[in-house]
Design an enzyme around this catalytic site. Structure first.
Site, PDB file in Angstrom:
ATOM      1  N   CYS A   1       0.835  -1.211   0.000  1.00 28.43           N
ATOM      2  CA  CYS A   1       0.000   0.000   0.000  1.00 28.43           C
ATOM      3  C   CYS A   1       0.868   1.259   0.000  1.00 28.43           C
ATOM      4  O   CYS A   1       0.546   2.247  -0.667  1.00 28.43           O
ATOM      5  CB  CYS A   1      -0.917   0.023   1.217  1.00 28.43           C
ATOM      6  SG  CYS A   1      -2.022  -1.393   1.302  1.00 28.43           S
TER       7      CYS A   1
HETATM    8  C1  BEZ Z   1       0.493  -4.580   1.821  1.00 30.14           C
HETATM    9  O1  BEZ Z   1       0.035  -3.491   1.472  1.00 30.14           O
HETATM   10  O2  BEZ Z   1       1.684  -4.812   1.767  1.00 30.14           O
HETATM   11  C2  BEZ Z   1      -0.414  -5.669   2.294  1.00 30.14           C
HETATM   12  C3  BEZ Z   1      -1.601  -5.360   2.914  1.00 30.14           C
HETATM   13  C4  BEZ Z   1      -2.402  -6.385   3.378  1.00 30.14           C
HETATM   14  C5  BEZ Z   1      -2.016  -7.709   3.193  1.00 30.14           C
HETATM   15  C6  BEZ Z   1      -0.825  -8.004   2.523  1.00 30.14           C
HETATM   16  C7  BEZ Z   1      -0.026  -6.978   2.077  1.00 30.14           C
END
Ligand code: BEZ
Length: 211
Positions: A45
């Site tokens: 994210c």
């Molecule tokens: C991420 O943004 O890295 C992420 C968010 C939720 C689950 C897995 C990865």
């Protein structure tokens, strides 16, 4: 709620990192991208929100405003923004909705319980000036999105909204387009005076018109 292509994009008013925003007022007469991410302070994210900040001028060129959403509160988004800016070397330049009560997530069906009961998946909605949903895509939490692809689709959506053409696989702005099958050869002679290359009677390539 299920939102499908051609439906009215559900309107809402929500708290964001840029204050209270009403979606329809925010979008005005232009295009919009509403996209969700699972959680603040997560690695993928962090890269995604930075990528969108970097591409904001490209969205603006296409008269398109962007707005992000997750179920974290605005105070969390505000703390996270400094990480996004540091890691990506950009200034945050668009709002992130704090959707703790899942109002937006529920309106746009962004929580897929078999993926996660609580976090939003990576949804993207492109909304047209008529406030209809023009594109909807969903990625899992583990896969970051390619926002150049979203820009490419917006180019196609804006072109095909104004001309009786469709865009072929992997098309990019400026490349040849396809005359839609509903246009007869007679009509095509008027609309596409530079002619076309018929690979098949139903597959006619022509130069991209000016959007
Ligand atoms: C991420 O943004 O890295 C992420 C968010 C939720 C689950 C897995 C990865």
């Amino acid at each position: 709620m299920t939102v499908r292509l051609g439906d009215d994009a559900p309107d809402f008013t929500a708290e964001t990192t840029e204050g209270k925003i009403n979606l329809y007022e925010y979008l005005g007469d232009g295009w919009g991208v509403l996209f969700s991410h699972p959680r603040d302070f997560t690695p993928v994210c962090t890269t995604e929100l930075g990528a969108v900040a970097r591409l904001k001028p490209e969205f603006a060129k296409r008269n398109t405003k962007v707005i992000a959403v997750s179920v974290d509160p605005v105070e969390s988004h505000e703390k996270w923004v400094s990480d996004i800016e540091e890691v990506n070397g950009v200034k945050m330049n668009y709002p992130i909705i704090g959707d703790e009560d899942h109002t937006v997530a529920d309106l746009y069906d962004m929580i897929h319980p078999n993926a996660s009961d609580t976090a939003t998946v990576r949804s993207v909605f492109v909304i047209g000036p008529d406030k209809k949903v023009k594109l909807q895509i969903t990625y899992p939490a583990s896969t970051g999105r390619n926002f150049d692809e979203i820009l490419r689709v917006i180019d196609s959506l804006q072109l095909t909204a104004n001309h009786k053409v469709a865009t072929p696989a992997d098309w990019k702005f400026g490349e040849d387009v396809i005359i839609v099958p509903a246009v007869s050869d007679e009509e095509a002679k008027e609309k596409f005076p530079n002619g076309w290359d018929a690979k098949k009677p139903y597959l006619r390539f022509t130069k991209q018109p000016t959007p």
